[in-house]
Design a protein around this motif. Structure first.
Motif, short mmCIF file in Angstrom:
data_model
loop_
_atom_site.label_atom_id
_atom_site.label_comp_id
_atom_site.label_asym_id
_atom_site.label_seq_id
_atom_site.Cartn_x
_atom_site.Cartn_y
_atom_site.Cartn_z
N ASN A 419 1.11 68.41 -17.74
CA ASN A 419 1.10 69.80 -18.17
C ASN A 419 -0.41 69.88 -17.74
O ASN A 419 -1.40 69.00 -18.62
CB ASN A 419 1.56 69.56 -18.87
N ASN A 632 6.73 77.72 -3.05
CA ASN A 632 5.79 77.96 -4.44
C ASN A 632 4.77 78.01 -4.40
O ASN A 632 3.57 77.34 -3.09
CB ASN A 632 6.57 77.22 -5.27
N LYS A 655 1.19 75.83 -13.38
CA LYS A 655 1.66 74.77 -14.86
C LYS A 655 1.81 72.66 -14.50
O LYS A 655 2.38 72.03 -15.43
CB LYS A 655 2.82 75.24 -15.35
N LYS A 698 17.59 76.26 -13.42
CA LYS A 698 16.84 77.44 -14.08
C LYS A 698 15.66 76.91 -14.95
O LYS A 698 14.94 77.45 -14.93
CB LYS A 698 17.77 78.39 -14.47
N GLU A 699 15.76 75.61 -15.30
CA GLU A 699 15.52 75.33 -16.89
C GLU A 699 13.85 74.78 -16.70
O GLU A 699 12.89 74.80 -17.23
CB GLU A 699 15.86 74.07 -17.95
N PHE A 700 13.34 74.83 -15.14
CA PHE A 700 12.64 74.79 -14.73
C PHE A 700 11.63 76.02 -14.29
O PHE A 700 10.89 76.11 -13.33
CB PHE A 700 12.02 73.24 -13.76
N ASN A 701 12.66 76.85 -14.06
CA ASN A 701 11.46 77.70 -13.17
C ASN A 701 10.11 78.52 -14.57
O ASN A 701 9.44 78.82 -13.55
CB ASN A 701 12.38 78.93 -13.90
N ALA A 702 10.07 77.62 -15.17
CA ALA A 702 8.87 78.41 -15.38
C ALA A 702 7.79 77.39 -15.32
O ALA A 702 6.27 77.67 -14.69
CB ALA A 702 9.09 77.52 -17.73
N ILE A 703 7.95 76.45 -14.61
CA ILE A 703 6.95 75.49 -13.48
C ILE A 703 6.73 76.67 -12.50
O ILE A 703 5.97 76.40 -11.60
CB ILE A 703 7.71 74.10 -13.46
N THR A 704 7.92 75.81 -11.77
CA THR A 704 7.97 76.34 -10.01
C THR A 704 7.42 77.49 -9.27
O THR A 704 7.34 77.66 -8.44
CB THR A 704 9.99 75.87 -9.96
N LYS A 705 8.45 78.93 -10.74
CA LYS A 705 7.84 80.41 -10.26
C LYS A 705 6.30 80.83 -10.92
O LYS A 705 6.26 81.65 -10.77
CB LYS A 705 9.27 80.85 -10.71
N ALA A 706 6.02 80.04 -11.83
CA ALA A 706 4.74 79.85 -12.17
C ALA A 706 3.23 80.19 -11.05
O ALA A 706 3.76 79.55 -9.57
CB ALA A 706 4.10 78.85 -12.80
#
Length: 748
Positions: A419, A632, A655, A698-706
């Motif tokens: 991170n 991405n 991220k 989907k649980e990693f969307n906060a990283i992959t879609k940033a």
């Protein structure tokens, strides 16, 4: 009358004999009680005993990934035992548990009658659960037949004391937390995790019966080793539960029909997920415990039952290891095929001899005063041995020298994802196989970083005022004051006529331009910039530093690159969030270590990100888009060192920062060709395959879609220039592209 006298006489002798035996037995028991046969624990000692407990390592998402222990034990509370576990235990091991006070005298008489008079060796020992607890707490030191009676009496006395101190529920708790299940596994919780990969509270009836059934013979009824015997024993436990009214016949029949199914998970030092990470955590824990012990706090990572909550993300780590193995197995084949029969581990006899001389086997034989030829003869002797490759273990007829040659050829790797805001480590892969290669390429290896150092050079250039649209010639130069040192490029023969903008030269990783940017910036400015960005390794004060000849730790490089997505501030990657005791009371909480000051301006940060986006979109890492179809927001840099010894890839997302290195531990062997060994081919696919997997969850969307923040218009305007300018006609006419220019290197 005579008969009566004889009868009376014999009766008298019998009574005297019985009395003598009773007195002798009483005196013997009393002598044991007094400690003649060894000291017995007092009630206060029994009341205050403590378990040696394994310390547990958890991921950030609360998955148990490892333990540090002398004895694999994880004590739990009585409330965590399912009732059917207790019912099964009492049914098969001690039916009158709730009726006796530590010693089951009817059972003792039964065992004595069957064993002594009827010679029935299968009659059992007659020990109660309390007596078994006594044996767990104070294991028998002497196992000779002459000591059996002494040990039995000791255990009976200790059992009586335990019953006077603890309640029945407390005794069951201590028993289930101390009993051995074999394989250095102690306590029901550790056994449940090992054989069924679940907590004790989650055990089903038939699973609890399997574990309880093991207590009679931990090896003989081990379900992994002897599944048929274990199944029969499980069913016997279920039958005993029927006998004691804990199950109905119908329930028993239904449970008996369920096949034995294990989910075996061994918490071994070398096995399991993230072994390199767990080893690094262990090292840091030892340092922490030492400092705490100096303060008067007694902590032992192997016995204190600590709980270590780390930064690692379990699912991300599993996918990262999968991506690494998939890529490295294919790359290894391509690597070996590229050399064919002319491989250095086959043809280069001097190199093989050098590696053999460095092995422990060679050194050990030398110490035995053997001559060099005798040592070599010994190491040349063939025998059956196991050699490992990506297809698994194989038993072959080979010598120690053959083994050395076999393992010399293996590519290794190191990678980590952090991170960038905090430095928290999400993934950590220190090598391809912890069993074979203990050396950690993340924390222990300093390798030349190649072109991944160039962004630091360009950052320093921008900070000294060189504009991003400044153009530098790609022509080769022989520097007179550097003994004719002449960095070169691979690829375009027409580069002698080309002038690259900063952005284009970085995205295409043009070596000649990087050196000229360093020359214009000044070596000292570049070295100072590296320090500001958290690079603590000593770097060479030479122009070659522009090409990444400095040796840097992988985790150090990750912390430096984090500054590009962390407001210009470097971070120090860290592994541990908190450490608690067995009661979950926090002992220490680790705070992220971040640089207090920016290493460069906001404008420089935005320009550098735009440049490294170009590396991904159109430059050396463009296969991220074309081959792996990753859309991405990603910036990055590839790196390849001289003679293709090291391949690197750095990925930057809003991220996440991810670094990958691939190469051989032996610095004298590199890839056969740049096409195979360049960072884009050898290192990039590990990240790309892993990130493809992250995109699917989907649980990693906060990283992959940033998304990266949009650069301000002024930055975009500064980058708005032609990527390449070609020399004019007359300059090209009077320039020989094959002839290098000679000049002095002007530092700054």
């Amino acid at each position: 009358m005579m008969f009566k006298k004889i009868k009376s006489k014999y009766l008298k002798y019998v009574l005297i004999g019985i009395g003598t035996l009773l007195i002798a037995a009483t005196l013997f028991v009393f002598s044991v009680y007094l400690g003649v046969w060894g000291k017995l624990p007092s009630k206060s000692e029994l009341a205050g005993f403590e378990y040696q407990q394994a310390s547990e390592v958890y991921t950030a998402d609360s998955v148990l990934i490892g333990k540090y222990y002398l004895y694999d034990r994880q004590p739990i509370a009585y409330s965590e035992f399912p009732q059917h576990l207790l019912d099964a235990l009492v049914s098969i091991e001690d039916e009158r548990y709730y009726e006796h006070s530590g010693i089951d005298y009817p059972s003792l008489l039964r065992v004595g009658f069957k064993t002594i008079l009827m010679q029935d060796q299968s009659s059992g020992g007659g020990s109660t659960l309390t007596q078994q607890l006594a044996k767990n707490l104070y294991p028998r030191r002497e196992r000779k037949k002459t000591n059996i009676t002494v040990n039995k009496v000791k255990e009976m006395i200790i059992a009586s004391r335990l019953e006077s101190i603890f309640s029945k529920d407390e005794i069951l708790t201590h028993y289930l937390n101390t009993v051995s299940f074999g394989d250095n596994t102690f306590g029901i919780e550790s056994a449940s995790l090992k054989f069924f990969n679940k907590k004790t509270s989650q055990l089903r009836i038939e699973e609890a019966a399997v574990l309880v059934g093991m207590l009679k013979a931990t090896y003989g009824y081990n379900p992994r080793v002897y599944p048929e015997k274990s199944l029969a024993r499980r069913n016997l436990v279920l039958q005993s539960m029927v006998k004691n009214d804990f199950l109905s016949e119908a329930e028993k029949d239904s449970l008996t029909a369920i096949p034995l199914k294990l989910d075996y998970r061994k918490f071994d030092y070398t096995d399991g997920i993230a072994p390199y990470f767990r080893e690094e955590v262990r090292k840091k824990l030892i340092k922490w415990a030492k400092s705490e012990n100096e303060k008067g706090n007694e902590y032992n990572i192997y016995t204190s039952g600590l709980k270590i909550y780390t930064t690692l993300n379990y699912k991300m780590q599993v996918m990262a290891e999968g991506a690494m193995k998939k890529h490295m197995s294919k790359l290894q084949k391509s690597f070996e095929d590229s050399y064919g029969k002319r491989a250095p581990w086959i043809q280069n006899k001097k190199l093989v001899e050098k590696v053999v001389r460095g092995t422990p086997h060679y050194q050990k034989l030398l110490k035995n005063e053997l001559s060099t030829s005798e040592v070599w003869d010994s190491l040349s002797q063939k025998r059956n041995m196991v050699l490992t490759d990506w297809s698994g273990d194989k038993t072959v007829n080979a010598s120690t020298i053959d083994s050395v040659q076999h393992y010399m050829k293996f590519l290794n790797t190191g990678s980590m994802g952090i991170n960038p805001k905090t430095g928290a480590v999400h993934t950590w892969i220190g090598g391809i196989d912890f069993k074979r290669y203990k050396f950690d390429h993340v924390a222990q290896a300093q390798r030349q970083v190649g072109s991944t150092f160039k962004p630091i050079v360009y950052t320093a250039a921008l900070e000294t005022g060189i504009p991003p649209c400044a153009y530098f010639s790609a022509s080769e130069v022989a520097y007179e004051n550097l003994k004719g040192w002449s960095p070169s490029n691979s690829g375009n023969k027409d580069e002698a006529y080309l002038n690259y903008s900063m952005e284009e030269s970085l995205s295409k990783s043009v070596n000649t331009v990087a050196v000229k940017v360093l020359e214009a910036t000044g070596i000292e400015n570049v070295l100072n910039q590296a320090k500001k960005m958290g690079v603590f390794s000593k770097l060479p004060n030479q122009p070659s530093v522009a090409l990444g000849t400095g040796e840097i730790y992988l985790n150090e490089l990750a912390g430096a690159y984090a500054s590009y997505v962390n407001n210009g501030k470097a971070v120090l990657p860290y592994l541990i969030e908190t450490i608690t005791n067995q009661n979950d009371s926090i002992l220490v909480q680790f705070e992220p270590k971040r640089a207090k000051k920016r290493a460069f301006s906001k404008q420089t940060q935005q320009i550098m990100l735009e440049m490294m986006k170009s590396t991904i979109n159109t430059g050396t890492a463009k296969r991220i888009r074309s081959t792996y179809k990753l859309n991405n927001d990603i910036a990055g840099k590839t790196g390849t060192t001289q003679n293709n010894k090291d391949a690197w890839f750095v990925a930057l997302t809003p991220k996440l920062v991810h670094i990958t290195w691939v190469g051989l531990d032996n610095h004298e062997i590199g890839f056969k060709s740049t096409s195979l060994g360049q960072g884009a081919n050898a290192a990039l696919p590990i990240f790309a395959s892993w990130y493809q997997q992250l995109n699917k969850h989907k649980e990693f969307n906060a990283i992959t879609k940033a998304r990266f923040e949009k650069p301000n218009p002024f930055v975009l305007d500064q980058l708005n220039c032609e990527p390449v300018k070609r020399d004019g006609f007359f300059k090209r006419l009077f320039t020989n592209p094959k002839k290098k220019k000679s000049k002095k290197f002007r530092n700054g």
